[in-house]
Design a protein around this motif. Structure first.
Motif, mmCIF file in Angstrom:
data_model
loop_
_atom_site.group_PDB
_atom_site.id
_atom_site.type_symbol
_atom_site.label_atom_id
_atom_site.label_comp_id
_atom_site.label_asym_id
_atom_site.label_seq_id
_atom_site.Cartn_x
_atom_site.Cartn_y
_atom_site.Cartn_z
ATOM 1 N N ARG B 351 -7.252 22.937 15.005
ATOM 2 C CA ARG B 351 -8.339 22.523 14.126
ATOM 3 C C ARG B 351 -9.089 21.394 14.788
ATOM 4 N NH1 ARG B 351 -6.762 20.376 8.791
ATOM 5 N NH2 ARG B 351 -4.608 20.872 9.341
ATOM 6 N N GLY B 352 -10.301 21.140 14.363
ATOM 7 C CA GLY B 352 -11.081 20.041 14.908
ATOM 8 C C GLY B 352 -11.765 20.435 16.201
ATOM 9 N N GLU B 353 -12.482 19.476 16.804
ATOM 10 C CA GLU B 353 -13.213 19.847 18.014
ATOM 11 C C GLU B 353 -13.235 18.720 19.025
ATOM 12 O OE1 GLU B 353 -17.214 20.729 16.980
ATOM 13 O OE2 GLU B 353 -17.646 18.709 16.289
ATOM 14 N N ILE B 354 -13.466 19.133 20.269
ATOM 15 C CA ILE B 354 -13.615 18.184 21.367
ATOM 16 C C ILE B 354 -14.971 18.455 21.983
ATOM 17 C CG2 ILE B 354 -12.759 17.538 23.645
ATOM 18 C CD1 ILE B 354 -10.000 18.648 22.627
ATOM 19 N N VAL B 355 -15.825 17.434 22.035
ATOM 20 C CA VAL B 355 -17.164 17.624 22.579
ATOM 21 C C VAL B 355 -17.314 16.768 23.831
ATOM 22 C CG1 VAL B 355 -19.627 17.501 22.100
ATOM 23 C CG2 VAL B 355 -18.024 18.006 20.249
ATOM 24 N N ILE B 356 -17.571 17.430 24.954
ATOM 25 C CA ILE B 356 -17.715 16.710 26.215
ATOM 26 C C ILE B 356 -19.182 16.714 26.607
ATOM 27 C CG2 ILE B 356 -17.049 16.655 28.641
ATOM 28 C CD1 ILE B 356 -14.464 18.122 27.703
ATOM 29 N N ASP B 357 -19.802 15.556 26.599
ATOM 30 C CA ASP B 357 -21.241 15.436 26.871
ATOM 31 C C ASP B 357 -22.044 16.492 26.113
ATOM 32 O OD1 ASP B 357 -21.106 13.214 28.487
ATOM 33 O OD2 ASP B 357 -20.711 14.403 30.279
ATOM 34 N N GLY B 358 -21.759 16.624 24.829
ATOM 35 C CA GLY B 358 -22.537 17.533 24.002
ATOM 36 C C GLY B 358 -22.073 18.982 24.011
ATOM 37 N N VAL B 359 -21.095 19.324 24.858
ATOM 38 C CA VAL B 359 -20.623 20.710 24.905
ATOM 39 C C VAL B 359 -19.223 20.799 24.323
ATOM 40 C CG1 VAL B 359 -20.145 22.693 26.379
ATOM 41 C CG2 VAL B 359 -21.952 21.076 27.009
ATOM 42 N N ARG B 360 -19.050 21.708 23.363
ATOM 43 C CA ARG B 360 -17.713 21.866 22.772
ATOM 44 C C ARG B 360 -16.775 22.512 23.773
ATOM 45 N NH1 ARG B 360 -17.840 23.419 16.751
ATOM 46 N NH2 ARG B 360 -16.167 24.736 17.502
ATOM 47 N N SER B 361 -15.558 21.993 23.854
ATOM 48 C CA SER B 361 -14.628 22.504 24.860
ATOM 49 C C SER B 361 -14.282 23.964 24.596
ATOM 50 C CB SER B 361 -13.356 21.659 24.891
ATOM 51 O OG SER B 361 -12.652 21.819 23.688
ATOM 52 N N THR B 362 -14.317 24.377 23.328
ATOM 53 C CA THR B 362 -13.951 25.762 23.037
ATOM 54 C C THR B 362 -15.047 26.744 23.464
ATOM 55 O OG1 THR B 362 -14.659 25.213 20.804
ATOM 56 C CG2 THR B 362 -12.296 25.470 21.167
ATOM 57 N N ASP B 363 -16.253 26.214 23.727
ATOM 58 C CA ASP B 363 -17.313 27.102 24.198
ATOM 59 C C ASP B 363 -17.244 27.294 25.706
ATOM 60 O OD1 ASP B 363 -18.168 27.198 21.660
ATOM 61 O OD2 ASP B 363 -19.763 25.715 21.884
ATOM 62 N N SER B 364 -16.299 26.635 26.333
ATOM 63 C CA SER B 364 -16.185 26.721 27.783
ATOM 64 C C SER B 364 -14.766 27.164 28.120
ATOM 65 C CB SER B 364 -16.484 25.342 28.372
ATOM 66 O OG SER B 364 -16.634 25.433 29.748
ATOM 67 N N THR B 365 -14.455 27.309 29.397
ATOM 68 C CA THR B 365 -13.075 27.610 29.783
ATOM 69 C C THR B 365 -12.582 26.483 30.666
ATOM 70 O OG1 THR B 365 -13.718 28.755 31.800
ATOM 71 C CG2 THR B 365 -13.521 30.097 29.822
ATOM 72 N N ALA B 366 -11.262 26.414 30.805
ATOM 73 C CA ALA B 366 -10.685 25.365 31.643
ATOM 74 C C ALA B 366 -11.284 25.416 33.038
ATOM 75 C CB ALA B 366 -9.174 25.541 31.709
ATOM 76 N N ALA B 367 -11.509 26.631 33.531
ATOM 77 C CA ALA B 367 -12.035 26.756 34.889
ATOM 78 C C ALA B 367 -13.454 26.211 34.985
ATOM 79 C CB ALA B 367 -11.987 28.214 35.317
ATOM 80 N N LYS B 368 -14.276 26.503 33.965
ATOM 81 C CA LYS B 368 -15.659 26.011 34.004
ATOM 82 C C LYS B 368 -15.680 24.502 33.874
ATOM 83 C CE LYS B 368 -18.260 29.999 32.457
ATOM 84 N NZ LYS B 368 -17.282 30.684 31.547
ATOM 85 N N LEU B 369 -14.741 23.964 33.096
ATOM 86 C CA LEU B 369 -14.696 22.513 32.916
ATOM 87 C C LEU B 369 -14.212 21.795 34.171
ATOM 88 C CD1 LEU B 369 -13.271 22.086 29.325
ATOM 89 C CD2 LEU B 369 -15.444 21.227 30.165
ATOM 90 N N ALA B 370 -13.628 22.578 35.088
ATOM 91 C CA ALA B 370 -12.951 21.955 36.232
ATOM 92 C C ALA B 370 -13.871 21.075 37.064
ATOM 93 C CB ALA B 370 -12.318 23.023 37.109
ATOM 94 N N SER B 371 -15.145 21.412 37.125
ATOM 95 C CA SER B 371 -16.030 20.607 37.959
ATOM 96 C C SER B 371 -16.458 19.329 37.243
ATOM 97 C CB SER B 371 -17.254 21.423 38.356
ATOM 98 O OG SER B 371 -17.895 21.878 37.198
ATOM 99 N N ARG B 372 -16.145 19.241 35.939
ATOM 100 C CA ARG B 372 -16.556 18.072 35.183
ATOM 101 C C ARG B 372 -15.394 17.124 34.908
ATOM 102 N NH1 ARG B 372 -19.893 17.469 31.194
ATOM 103 N NH2 ARG B 372 -20.229 15.860 32.736
ATOM 104 N N ILE B 373 -14.227 17.727 34.714
ATOM 105 C CA ILE B 373 -13.115 16.908 34.242
ATOM 106 C C ILE B 373 -11.845 17.259 35.039
ATOM 107 C CG2 ILE B 373 -13.057 18.525 32.302
ATOM 108 C CD1 ILE B 373 -11.744 16.463 30.625
ATOM 109 N N GLY B 374 -11.259 16.270 35.629
ATOM 110 C CA GLY B 374 -10.074 16.489 36.460
ATOM 111 C C GLY B 374 -8.854 15.871 35.805
#
Ligand SMILES: Nc1ncnc2c1ncn2[C@@H]1O[C@H](COP(=O)(O)OP(=O)(O)OP(=O)(O)O)[C@@H](O)[C@H]1O
Ligand SMILES: [Mg+2]
Lengths: 255, 560
Positions: B351-374
């Motif tokens: 439940r709930g959400e995580i928003v990274i610079d305006g993008v919800r983490s559930t709208d992305s995948t771990a792989a796509k996030l890889a270039s932003r967050i290590g």
């Protein structure tokens, strides 16, 4: 796979049966299908095994495994049906490939045997905690080293699943796409293989150090944390199984 | 009579250079009931010595072996490991390696060694319960050993060896992943066992604790024994830092003040020995807020997560993360690792959400996030999967689209930064745990992400390793990156972070400036952490406020 074992915790009469009886059953069930070459007899044995799985409330867990072996089975049918030397009666055609009755009959027998083998192992593995099985064997005087080799064999599948999950996490955390369509998943499977094998070798080595250092190979008498629940009908069942086994063997060679 | 005699012990690993010895001519003896601390920098040979004392060297690790180790009358070379195991217990550096995989609950795992020793069942239950209570893991008996947090696993590892009641207990950095209160508890338990006659040999980086509990310290360097002496003697050496050892805080302060024991001429090594009247003043130096770099922003709203249904590990978290480096502290099993895995989208919120610079983490995948967050994993073994260091470090950069040339260059630069230059071609599995942790760190830093999360980066690191981590964190912030860091080392937190979040049981009990965090006594207690040593010392000397850094101490002779 939360528990890292294939064991399915259920409340059933099959779960209560002691590990050695189940081991004996598995052994007999598999060998019998190879001793008899009569379709009906093999089918009967398979039905028995299925019945036990149902009684153990674990039948549905064996289906995916049978599903996976289905590919193998299909190829057996085609190869045997097509190439078997006594090609006489044409049974049907799969596209351009004619399937002959003799070959098909043998392929069918092999299929039954494979399915029975998978299911018989299922009876043992799905309803027995792996450590209970190993302990039961140690109690009978099996060497600890062999006992834990057996355990690690039983654990290969869950261990691989856990390891694969771990490595997938490590890979996607660093930008390798693993989520998505079937093709993508398939593509990401290949770079997994190397690391999984490498890591499992390392883990095996680490585990063996962990076992050594806790004295698993000690020569002295060992004790067991869990009381040995002597299963009331263990002996009866073992005798029954042996009688059936011997009877079938005798029947096979006399008739 | 001595229970352990080491004479001219020499050892070289099979893969090692002919001229280098992991253990180089060591000799010492240990008496019954002694508590020996082993200190030294990361490659000093401490872990190898532990292996040699427990028989793994030379029975499991082959190689060139010379000299002699006697355990009582038993000579290690001619007895088998299983015989030695009945007398000597070893707790590994990495608790994950200690789990046998042969048992499926924590309770049974602890029983494993006892079954092999042939302990009667009643006594077995008793010992298991007692050791679980000592390590505060009574609630975990039915859990699978592999689904525990790092610190919980370390507790299980210690309990499983303690229950065997060995004559000699060897512990290799047993508290590296424990919360501060847990670490203190381990020392107390082990200290008590030494009083009861068990011989303790412990490798540790927590010098404060060794100073308080050990009877003798062995200082090692490059496989050699530099000094074998009383804690006060060893910690009073002025060249300690040269050997990669940071003296206890009390010693550092005493050095500046030249406070010495009149009889022995040695520095006091514990707060208890510190005279209450000292020529010292404190003044708070505010540094936080000075730098106002804008960084990426993570907003977390009403976050819920559990591994098993109906058993939430993260319970309704709300927080906004941006700006200066942030420390996350809190007890073992509080959900810190779970939280950062959620941020990294390796786990999916229930439940709930995580928003990274305006993008919800559930709208992305771990792989796509890889270039932003290590994220640098807690256990480096979970992260490393290549068999060459350089390949491991280049894996991420190549995936996020760096060209092979750029990736190679980045990788080399990062290995240099973490102090592993020259080890590019080695197999990560042949490196020590601390070095592997550094490999894992380099492999994330090489990806040059906007957000960098460290899960216990100081685990197992020596003095210079910790300083490196500190520098890296500072320089990342200077480059405008958001740094989040999970830690159990409060001195490090005080020295490095302006903002601290205290985690307890899946929620936050405090979020604010570090100085305020360490004033929250109730929250600290709930989260089983303690104040930094410097803060405690300043308190002891009568200062009411919260002192975090060494430059906040003023001594009279500094003005002379
Ligand atoms: N894979 C898993 N399956 C089931 N439970 C888990 C799993 N991983 C962690 N847990 C449980 O979730 C809780 C939180 O674990 P987590 O690893 O987030 O703790 P942590 O705060 O990082 O602790 P530590 O300081 O020991 O690293 C613990 O109670 C742990 O037992
Ligand atoms: Mg953690």
């Amino acid at each position: 796979m939360n528990n890292m074992t294939l064991y399915v915790k259920k409340d059933s009469p099959v779960h209560l049966v002691d590990p050695l009886t189940k081991l004996l059953f598995t052994f007999f069930s598999i060998t019998l299908t190879y001793i008899v070459s009569n379709h009906l007899a093999v089918l009967l044995i398979l039905l028995c095994t299925f019945t036990i799985l149902v009684a153990g409330k674990v039948f549905k867990y064996i289906l995916p495994v049978i599903g996976v072996s289905f590919l193998l089975i299909l190829s057996i049918i085609i190869v045997q049906g097509f190439f078997h030397p006594d090609r006489e009666t044409l049974l049907f055609e799969v596209g351009p490939i004619p399937i002959y009755k003799e070959g098909f009959s043998i392929a069918f027998l092999i299929t039954l045997r494979v399915v029975n083998m998978v299911s018989a192992f299922g009876v043992l593995i799905l309803t027995t905690k792996p450590d209970d099985l190993v302990n039961a064997l140690l109690r009978k005087g099996l060497s600890p080293r062999f006992g834990y080799v057996l355990l690690s064999v039983l654990q290969i599948i869950p261990q691989m699943i856990a390891l694969t999950g771990k490595i997938t996490d490590a890979q996607r955390a660093r930008g390798m796409e693993t989520e998505g369509g079937l093709w993508l998943r398939f593509k990401s499977f290949i770079p997994l293989l190397g690391p999984v094998i490498l890591n499992s070798l390392n883990e095996t080595r680490e585990r063996s150090i962990a076992l050594e250092i806790r004295g698993f190979n000690a020569k002295g008498p060992r004790t067991y944390l869990h009381k040995h629940e002597t299963y009331r009908y263990g002996l009866h069942l073992k005798i029954l199984l042996t009688v059936i086994f011997v009877a079938v063997v005798v029947w096979r060679f006399v008739s | 009579m001595s229970v352990l005699t080491v004479t001219n012990l020499k050892y070289r690993y099979p893969a090692q250079d002919k001229s280098i010895f992991a253990l180089n001519d060591l000799s010492f003896t240990v008496g019954k009931g002694e508590f020996i601390g082993i200190v030294g920098r990361n490659t000093a040979g401490k872990t190898t010595l532990c292996y040699a004392l427990s028989g793994l060297v030379p029975h499991f690790f082959k190689g060139a072996y010379g000299g002699d180790v006697h355990i009582g009358v038993m000579d290690v070379l001619s007895y088998e490991i299983s015989d030695i195991a009945a007398k000597v217990g070893l707790v590994f550096e990495n608790p994950f390696s200690q789990m046998t995989g042969a048992k499926f609950t924590v309770y049974d795992e602890i029983a494993f060694g006892l079954e092999n020793l042939g302990i009667p069942r009643e006594e077995m239950h008793e010992r298991i319960r007692a050791s679980m209570q000592l390590l505060d893991i009574e609630g975990l008996g039915n859990k699978n050993p592999f689904s525990l947090s790092g610190g919980q696993m370390q507790r299980v590892a210690i309990a499983s060896v303690i229950a065997m009641k060995p004559d000699i207990l060897i512990l290799d950095e047993p508290t590296s992943q424990l919360d501060p209160e847990g670490a203190e508890e381990v020392f107390r338990v082990v200290g008590k066992m030494a009083e009861g006659g068990m011989t303790i040999i412990m490798v540790e980086q927590k010098m404060e604790k060794l100073a308080a509990y050990a009877d003798r310290i062995l200082l090692m360097h490059d496989g050699k024994l530099i000094q074998d002496g009383k804690p006060a003697e060893v910690f009073s050496r002025d060249d300690l830092e040269l050997y990669g050892v940071e003296p206890p805080m009390v010693v550092k302060v005493s050095r500046t003040l030249q406070v010495r024991n009149e009889e022995t001429g040695l520095y006091p090594i514990t707060q208890k020995e510190m005279p209450a009247e000292l020529d010292i003043a404190f003044h708070v130096v505010e540094t936080s807020g000075k730098n106002t770099n804008t960084t990426s922003e993570i907003v977390v709203r009403n976050l819920h997560f559990g591994y098993e249904n109906g058993n939430d590990v993260i319970r309704g978290l709300n927080v906004s993360l941006q700006g200066e480096p942030i420390a996350i502290i809190g007890q073992n099993g509080a959900g810190k690792t779970t939280f950062v895995k959620l941020l990294k989208a390796l786990l999916t919120p229930q439940r709930g959400e995580i928003v990274i610079d305006g993008v919800r983490s559930t709208d992305s995948t771990a792989a796509k996030l890889a270039s932003r967050i290590g994220l640098i994993f807690q256990n480096p073994n979970d992260q490393i999967f290549k068999n060459k260091v350089i390949d491991e470090v280049m894996f991420g950069p190549l995936n996020i689209g760096q060209s092979p040339e750029v990736a190679t260059e980045n990788a080399k630069a990062m290995l240099e930064l973490v102090g592993l230059a020259g080890k590019e071609e080695e197999n990560p599995y042949d490196l020590s745990l601390a070095e592997r942790k550094m490999v894992a760190m380099a492999s994330i830093l090489a990806m040059d992400t906007d957000i960098v999360i460290f899960d216990e980066p100081t685990m197992g690191q020596d003095y210079s390793g910790k300083s490196k981590v500190k520098e890296i964190i500072h320089s990342l912030y200077e480059q405008g990156k958001l740094v989040i860091c999970i830690l159990h080392d409060m001195d490090f937190v005080a020295d490095t972070f302006g903002r601290t979040i205290i985690f307890s049981e899946g929620g936050m009990v405090f979020d604010g400036p570090t100085r305020e965090a360490f004033a929250q006594e109730d929250a600290l207690r709930a989260a089983r952490v303690e104040q930094p040593h410097l803060t405690q010392l300043a308190r002891k000397l009568g200062y009411e406020g919260i002192i975090l850094k060494e430059n906040e101490l003023q001594t009279a002779n500094m003005f002379e």
